[in-house]
Structures are given as C-alpha cells and as structure tokens.
Design an enzyme around this catalytic site. Structure first.
Site, PDB file in Angstrom:
ATOM      1  CB  SER A   1      60.102  24.174 -41.980  1.00  0.00           C
ATOM      2  OG  SER A   1      60.966  23.961 -40.886  1.00  0.00           O
TER       3      SER A   1
HETATM    4  N1  SAH Z   1      64.075  27.542 -39.604  1.00  0.00           N
HETATM    5  C1  SAH Z   1      64.801  26.749 -40.569  1.00  0.00           C
HETATM    6  C2  SAH Z   1      64.495  25.275 -40.405  1.00  0.00           C
HETATM    7  C3  SAH Z   1      65.742  24.464 -40.443  1.00  0.00           C
HETATM    8  S1  SAH Z   1      65.625  22.822 -39.813  1.00  0.00           S
HETATM    9  C4  SAH Z   1      64.547  27.257 -41.990  1.00  0.00           C
HETATM   10  O1  SAH Z   1      63.737  28.180 -42.159  1.00  0.00           O
HETATM   11  O2  SAH Z   1      65.177  26.771 -42.920  1.00  0.00           O
HETATM   12  C5  SAH Z   1      66.147  23.037 -38.135  1.00  0.00           C
HETATM   13  C6  SAH Z   1      67.528  23.554 -37.906  1.00  0.00           C
HETATM   14  O3  SAH Z   1      67.779  23.484 -36.498  1.00  0.00           O
HETATM   15  C7  SAH Z   1      68.660  22.771 -38.562  1.00  0.00           C
HETATM   16  O4  SAH Z   1      69.390  23.631 -39.377  1.00  0.00           O
HETATM   17  C8  SAH Z   1      69.494  22.269 -37.391  1.00  0.00           C
HETATM   18  O5  SAH Z   1      70.885  22.236 -37.656  1.00  0.00           O
HETATM   19  C9  SAH Z   1      69.164  23.287 -36.314  1.00  0.00           C
HETATM   20  N2  SAH Z   1      69.407  22.869 -34.933  1.00  0.00           N
HETATM   21  C10 SAH Z   1      69.193  21.656 -34.361  1.00  0.00           C
HETATM   22  N3  SAH Z   1      69.526  21.677 -33.061  1.00  0.00           N
HETATM   23  C11 SAH Z   1      69.961  22.946 -32.790  1.00  0.00           C
HETATM   24  C12 SAH Z   1      70.460  23.602 -31.609  1.00  0.00           C
HETATM   25  N4  SAH Z   1      70.571  22.972 -30.442  1.00  0.00           N
HETATM   26  N5  SAH Z   1      70.801  24.900 -31.709  1.00  0.00           N
HETATM   27  C13 SAH Z   1      70.706  25.562 -32.891  1.00  0.00           C
HETATM   28  N6  SAH Z   1      70.260  24.993 -34.036  1.00  0.00           N
HETATM   29  C14 SAH Z   1      69.886  23.707 -33.985  1.00  0.00           C
END
Ligand code: SAH
Length: 186
Positions: free
Chosen positions: A35
C-alpha cells in the site's frame, strides 16, 4: 513515528528499491501491491493502536503494515492468502526481529482462535463489511476496512461501543486490491 523507523525498501522488489520512498503503491508479486505510505498511515491512525493491543490484519502482503504495527508495540496477527507472499513476509519480518503471528489462508472470516481483537485492519477492498470481523472485535475495539466496488472503496471504521452496540463511520475514498475469499470477492 513507526513509518520512519521501518525500512520500506526491504519490502519491495530489489528492482524497485530506488522507488521505495515514493508515496505510491508498488508491486510485490502475485499481482499484489504494498500500500501507498499515505494509506498505511491513514489506516494505522484510524486503528488507534496502543502498546499491547491485540491487532489482526487481513492481507499481510509484503509484511510492511505488520512491521509498523509490531514496531508500535501491538501483538500482531496477520493472514495472507498467497503462499509466496506469506513466506516472503515471514522471512523479512523475522530478519527485522519482528515475530507477528502469521497465517496462510482466507482471512475474510477473521482468525477466531485468537479473538477478540482490539483492532482489525483489512488491507484489501471488500464488497461488504465481513460480519465475522465485527464479531471478533473486543468491546472498545476498532475495525478499519475499505468497502466498495473493485474500483473505489470508502474507508469504514466500526467501533464496538459495548457488547451489543457499534458505531460506524464512513471516511475517505481509496483504491485497494480486492479482498478475495468466502466473505469477499469471488
Ligand atoms: N498490508 C499489505 C498490503 C498488501 S495488498 C502490505 O503492507 O504490504 C493486500 C493483500 O491482501 C494482498 O497481499 C492479497 O493477497 C491479500 N488478500 C486478499 N484477499 C485476502 C484474504 N481473503 N485473506 C487474506 N489475504 C488476502
């Protein structure tokens, strides 16, 4: 401030290291993104984390948000559905000396084994507020979740005021990658 303490370049691909301190989202593999720092700051602020708070994150991704929360003294639980990202995040977090509890799987139903939580943050865009997450909030706890279409979401904060009552706030608009799973998108 935690954002200044965590080396963001370690959470992005080496090819993108030179862009790690720009205020933009960047690819982290498996079609996902770390993000934008502004977004991480906004969600972190809305969580109102105090030292020792038990915090659940849905969407570990690169592990950056989990590092920030750990640095702030939270007891962090985080769920990621992509295996590659789960392993990579675990490695980098351990290298930095953080030991959040990480789980591989669908986080749309929360992580009931360790509930209730003082804070729950969803870092992917949900079609609706996942009801299990509301159930896993401690009294006084805050759920921060972007809700909307796959193109744009409004940041929703739900505070559990008492055993039976909740307060719901609708804040700024953002664009997250989709939350995919049982209580998310298909
Ligand atoms: N907090 C992260 C942001 C990553 S983007 C950071 O600091 O880098 C959001 C993430 O949510 C992605 O890696 C995606 O694979 C994950 N995601 C999407 N749906 C999900 C679910 N149902 N359970 C767990 N993770 C999920």
């Amino acid at each position: 401030m935690a954002i200044q303490a965590i080396p963001r370049h370690l959470f992005v691909d080496t090819a993108l290291e030179n862009r790690a301190y720009e205020d933009t989202a960047l690819p982290i593999g498996s079609g996902q993104t770390i993000s934008q720092p502004y977004t991480v700051a906004a969600q972190t602020e809305l969580l109102e984390v105090a030292r020792g708070d038990k915090v659940l994150e849905i969407g570990t991704g690169s592990g950056y948000q989990a590092a920030i929360l750990s640095h702030m003294g939270a007891d962090v639980y985080s769920v990621e559905r992509h295996e590659k990202l789960y392993h990579k995040a675990k490695q980098i977090l351990n290298e930095l000396g953080y030991r959040p509890n990480l789980k591989l799987g669908d986080g749309t139903m929360g992580w009931s084994a360790y509930a209730p939580y003082d804070g729950i943050v969803v870092t992917a865009g949900a079609p609706v507020v996942p009801d299990d997450l509301i159930d896993q909030l401690n009294v006084g706890g805050r759920l921060v979740v972007p809700v909307g279409s796959q193109k744009s979401q409004v940041m929703v904060r739900i505070t559990r005021v008492s055993e039976e009552s909740y307060e719901e706030e609708h804040l700024q608009h953002f664009k997250f990658v989709p939350l995919i799973g049982e209580k998310g998108w298909d």
